[in-house]
Design a protein around this motif. Structure first.
Motif, mmCIF file in Angstrom:
data_model
loop_
_atom_site.group_PDB
_atom_site.id
_atom_site.type_symbol
_atom_site.label_atom_id
_atom_site.label_comp_id
_atom_site.label_asym_id
_atom_site.label_seq_id
_atom_site.Cartn_x
_atom_site.Cartn_y
_atom_site.Cartn_z
ATOM 1 N N PHE B 76 0.825 -1.212 0.000
ATOM 2 C CA PHE B 76 0.000 0.000 0.000
ATOM 3 C C PHE B 76 0.858 1.261 0.000
ATOM 4 O O PHE B 76 0.503 2.262 -0.607
ATOM 5 N N ASN B 79 1.454 2.192 -3.393
ATOM 6 C CA ASN B 79 0.302 2.052 -4.290
ATOM 7 C C ASN B 79 0.202 0.696 -4.972
ATOM 8 O O ASN B 79 -0.323 0.583 -6.064
ATOM 9 N N PHE B 81 -1.453 -2.878 -4.734
ATOM 10 C CA PHE B 81 -2.556 -3.456 -3.978
ATOM 11 C C PHE B 81 -2.416 -4.980 -3.962
ATOM 12 O O PHE B 81 -2.990 -5.686 -4.777
ATOM 13 N N PHE B 278 -7.209 -11.493 4.230
ATOM 14 C CA PHE B 278 -8.188 -10.435 3.968
ATOM 15 C C PHE B 278 -8.373 -9.558 5.209
ATOM 16 O O PHE B 278 -8.525 -8.345 5.104
ATOM 17 N N ILE B 281 -5.695 -6.928 5.152
ATOM 18 C CA ILE B 281 -5.923 -5.766 4.286
ATOM 19 C C ILE B 281 -6.754 -4.727 5.031
ATOM 20 O O ILE B 281 -6.438 -3.537 5.040
ATOM 21 N N ALA B 282 -7.811 -5.200 5.686
ATOM 22 C CA ALA B 282 -8.681 -4.290 6.422
ATOM 23 C C ALA B 282 -7.908 -3.589 7.538
ATOM 24 O O ALA B 282 -8.037 -2.381 7.743
ATOM 25 N N LEU B 285 -5.536 -0.817 6.402
ATOM 26 C CA LEU B 285 -6.249 0.435 6.139
ATOM 27 C C LEU B 285 -6.577 1.152 7.432
ATOM 28 O O LEU B 285 -6.414 2.355 7.573
ATOM 29 N N ARG B 288 -3.682 2.903 8.888
ATOM 30 C CA ARG B 288 -3.061 3.871 7.973
ATOM 31 C C ARG B 288 -1.681 3.419 7.529
ATOM 32 O O ARG B 288 -0.786 4.232 7.323
ATOM 33 N N ASN B 289 -1.474 2.114 7.407
ATOM 34 C CA ASN B 289 -0.218 1.544 6.911
ATOM 35 C C ASN B 289 0.997 1.856 7.789
ATOM 36 O O ASN B 289 2.126 1.697 7.351
ATOM 37 N N GLN B 326 -16.541 -4.930 12.092
ATOM 38 C CA GLN B 326 -15.183 -4.830 11.561
ATOM 39 C C GLN B 326 -15.188 -4.179 10.184
ATOM 40 O O GLN B 326 -14.345 -3.323 9.891
ATOM 41 N N GLY B 327 -16.146 -4.576 9.346
ATOM 42 C CA GLY B 327 -16.216 -3.992 8.010
ATOM 43 C C GLY B 327 -16.516 -2.507 8.073
ATOM 44 O O GLY B 327 -15.883 -1.695 7.385
ATOM 45 N N VAL B 330 -13.622 -0.194 9.002
ATOM 46 C CA VAL B 330 -12.703 0.088 7.898
ATOM 47 C C VAL B 330 -13.237 1.222 7.023
ATOM 48 O O VAL B 330 -12.504 2.141 6.644
ATOM 49 N N LEU B 331 -14.533 1.160 6.721
ATOM 50 C CA LEU B 331 -15.128 2.218 5.893
ATOM 51 C C LEU B 331 -15.102 3.562 6.614
ATOM 52 O O LEU B 331 -14.682 4.571 6.061
ATOM 53 N N VAL B 334 -11.706 5.430 6.863
ATOM 54 C CA VAL B 334 -11.279 6.131 5.652
ATOM 55 C C VAL B 334 -12.054 7.443 5.515
ATOM 56 O O VAL B 334 -11.484 8.494 5.230
#
Lengths: 361, 359
Positions: B76, B79, B81, B278, B281-282, B285, B288-289, B326-327, B330-331, B334
């Motif tokens: 990430f 850039n 993915f 997976f 990945i969440a 994000l 913030r890496n 959890q989902g 993540v949204l 951001v």
């Protein structure tokens, strides 16, 4: 960078969401359609003074109209006949082994006895937790003891799936007009190969030259038992190749197999429960029979053994002779060949026919 | 630094995650209402004090989620993915378990060999996507997700054909006893053991942090991520960077399941924990890496999953509800960062105007 993280967030959420819905999107025609948010009323309403049963399902849980629902049927009978009370738990996809163990411990701490793991995936976690609660009786359906040390408080309830599959295989061979049949397995593991082996042996007993095609939905990923789309794809492929009857051993993925049979105007054979009874009306005309795996009998017997004060331990195999497996006649599509099938069943019970547990090829 | 600026910086760092978590709680509560479940029961189970054993599990799970998120974050940052972490760690875990089971080396040397093999296999599997991208221009999103499916197929084929019979399933040969660790009972007796290889996650976190922030390679990587054209103009070989960072990302992905393997799992078989790729990945994000952010994200996810387990027993609510939480986190994280960024930008403009007006 910001744009990427937005795209990434959407994909990540989609992945989580897909995981979540993968097992809940099968058409819910069972009377209790609320299984995704609540575990139903049976356990909440049960007030008897019989055994307190803990039933821990594997991924998919209740509502698969097959394996898990069969265990639930046994529980229902125990609540009705023995005054049992109950608590249900369900595995989530991709959960840690520690979560499985945690579920069993929670149940044991809550004073439940017996605690029944529905599915072989509970074998290792029961093996860890059972020694910590020597006064509680555990059972694992389709289970096995993973180490050499025997557990004095665990019952492993197995089935002779190959014997029941032999009978529906024979039924398929008798009914097939194309002399071409198929098998859809949920996951390519030894347990499901038993179904395949019996089915093939039964069909060849009737017609040694019959063509049998086999498709597995997943190689090792247990998600193959909760993937109706995958089941439909596999069955459609078999019908396209020329099969006119497809038997599935794929749990909740089986609803896809029935859809495929309905669309192709061919036959499907159900598994575990009498799936004619739970199928929508348009699919019923395409369900020839179902191989019955009496998980309900095993579940009920386990509860009863605890109620009687002599809990089952070690291995118990439910075979044709013990009426642990069989076939269903709902719909009446195989009434004309029932005599042939019963004759075969007698030969299996007497030991004259020994059904293989490993596919020939 | 001027205190007002400091407050703004702190605000940006703390406010956004706080808004995200609160928003996620509100959305989850809404879902509970729609589903007809009790909101109070749900949150009291989630926020109940974890027992010693819960803590042990939270620490152990956090270590694996952290490694997965760290692997994702490396891609990430420039850039890339890499959503193939799932396949990379599946293949790496199988291979490492297989090799460790062969016991080619004595004792703990066996562990070291398996760790290197896991990193190698994970790296190579991710590297395929990197090479496809730089030579043929294949998007890494497409290739890594395809490689996930291929990895699953290969492992499935190998295990069902060459695996050892294990009840109704198959597994790799268990690793020899001398090659597994005992762990530490940090949270009291009878509460399970914290895996020794949790330290692997700490080492990887420190290592990656150093690499990204204190080395030439890390500078090039961040520069490429922020502005590829500028990076090329200043002499960064972007193609090389793509391949190397995929190798690195895959190498760390290979380590994800190693703490579990050498602290009790003993073999690759049915109890293998899937989907960590997976989750990673969440969490990347969410964090913030940045390794420190990922650490908190991993603990949050592990906490939610662990606490959700008794939900159906205590409150008659499906544990799947936690996946919604959890989902949504993540949204919202951001969105919250974007909102907070705009606030702070306009606040900065205002203070500049005020400063001008006062002079």
């Amino acid at each position: 960078m910001r744009r990427l993280s937005k795209i990434a967030a959407v994909v990540a959420v989609a992945a989580l969401a897909l995981v979540g819905c993968g097992r809940n999107d099968e058409p819910s025609t069972a009377p209790d359609a609320s299984e995704s948010t609540s575990t139903g009323d049976l356990c909440a309403d049960s007030t008897g003074d019989g055994p307190k049963v803990g039933l821990a399902y594997d991924v998919g849980g209740r509502g698969d109209q097959s394996f898990n629902d069969s265990a639930f049927a046994g529980l229902e009978k125990a609540v009705g006949d023995l005054g049992a009370t109950c608590v249900e738990g369900e595995a989530t996809e991709g959960e840690a082994e520690s979560a499985r163990e945690g579920r069993l411990r929670e149940m044991a701490d809550a004073g439940l006895n017996p605690i029944i793991g529905v599915g072989f995936a509970y074998s290792t976690s029961v093996n860890v937790v059972a020694p910590e609660y020597p006064e509680v009786s555990f059972a694992v359906i389709d289970g096995f003891d993973p180490d050499a040390e025997a557990n004095p408080n665990v019952a492993y309830l197995g089935f002779a799936e190959q014997e029941g599959s032999f009978l529906v295989g024979a039924a398929a061979a008798l009914k097939s007009e194309a002399d071409h049949i198929g098998f859809v397995g949920g996951v390519n593991i030894d347990l499901i190969k038993k179904f395949q082996a019996g089915f093939e042996a039964g069909a060849r007993e009737i017609n040694p030259d019959i063509v049998i095609d086999v498709q597995y939905i997943e190689e090792t990923d247990l998600a193959g038992f909760a993937d109706p789309a995958g089941g439909k794809e596999a069955a459609t492929a078999l019908f396209d190749k020329g099969a006119d009857i497809v038997y599935h051993a794929a749990g909740a993925s089986g609803s896809g197999v029935f859809e495929a049979a309905t669309e192709a105007d061919k036959w499907a054979i159900g598994v575990d429960s009498d799936q004619y009874l739970s199928a929508p009306a348009d699919q019923q005309a395409h369900i020839l029979t179902s191989m019955l795996k009496r998980v309900d009998v095993a579940t009920f017997n386990m509860v009863k053994s605890v109620a009687d004060g002599s809990p089952l331990v070690s291995y118990t195999t439910y075979n044709l002779a013990a009426e642990g497996v069989g076939y269903s006649t709902s719909g009446g599509y195989i009434d004309d060949i029932a005599a042939d099938l019963d004759a075969l069943a007698e030969r299996i019970k007497s030991g004259e026919i020994e059904v293989p547990t490993v596919p020939a090829s | 630094m001027n205190p007002a600026v400091l407050v703004r910086k702190l605000g940006l760092a703390l406010l956004a995650p706080l808004i995200a978590v609160v928003a996620a709680m509100i959305v989850t509560s809404g879902v509970l209402v729609v589903a007809g479940a009790s909101i109070g029961d749900f949150w009291s189970v989630i926020f109940s004090a974890p027992s010693g054993r819960n803590w042990t599990n939270i620490v152990n799970q956090s270590s694996m989620i952290f490694l997965a998120a760290l692997a994702a974050s490396i891609g990430f940052r420039m850039n890339l993915f890499n959503i193939g972490i799932e396949g990379q760690y599946t293949l790496a875990s199988y291979t490492a378990a297989l090799v460790a089971g062969l016991a080619l080396f004595p004792g703990k040397l066996n562990v070291l060999a398996a760790l290197l093999i896991a990193m190698g296999v994970g790296g190579v599997w991710a590297g395929i996507a990197g090479i496809l991208k730089v030579t043929r221009g294949v998007s890494e999103v497409i290739s890594t997700i395809m490689l996930n499916a291929i990895a699953g197929g290969i492992v499935g084929y190998l295990i069902s054909n060459y695996g050892e019979q294990f009840g109704q399933g198959r597994r790799t040969t268990p690793i020899p006893e001398g090659s597994s660790f005992d762990g530490w009972a940090l949270f009291g007796d009878n509460s399970g053991e914290v895996w020794s290889l949790v330290l692997l996650a700490v080492l990887a976190g420190v290592g990656v942090s150093f690499l990204i922030n204190r080395t030439r390679f890390g500078f090039d990587l961040r520069a490429t991520g922020l502005n590829e054209d500028a990076a090329v103009a200043s002499g960064v070989n972007v193609k090389k960077m793509v391949v190397v960072s995929m190798l690195l990302s895959g190498g760390i992905a290979g380590l994800i399941w190693m703490p579990a393997l050498f602290n009790g799992a003993d073999y690759y078989g049915p109890p293998f924990q899937r989907l960590l790729g997976f989750t990673g990945i969440a969490v990347a994000l969410l964090g913030r890496n940045r390794p420190i952010g990922i650490f908190f994200g991993a603990v949050l996810f592990a906490w939610l999953s662990e606490q959700a387990n008794p939900l159906s027993l205590i409150a008659d609510i499906s544990p799947s509800v936690v996946q919604i939480t959890q989902g949504v986190v993540v949204l919202t994280v951001v969105i919250a960062y974007e909102v907070v960024r705009r606030w702070s930008a306009s606040a900065e403009q205002r203070s500049l105007r005020n400063a001008e007006a006062s002079t």
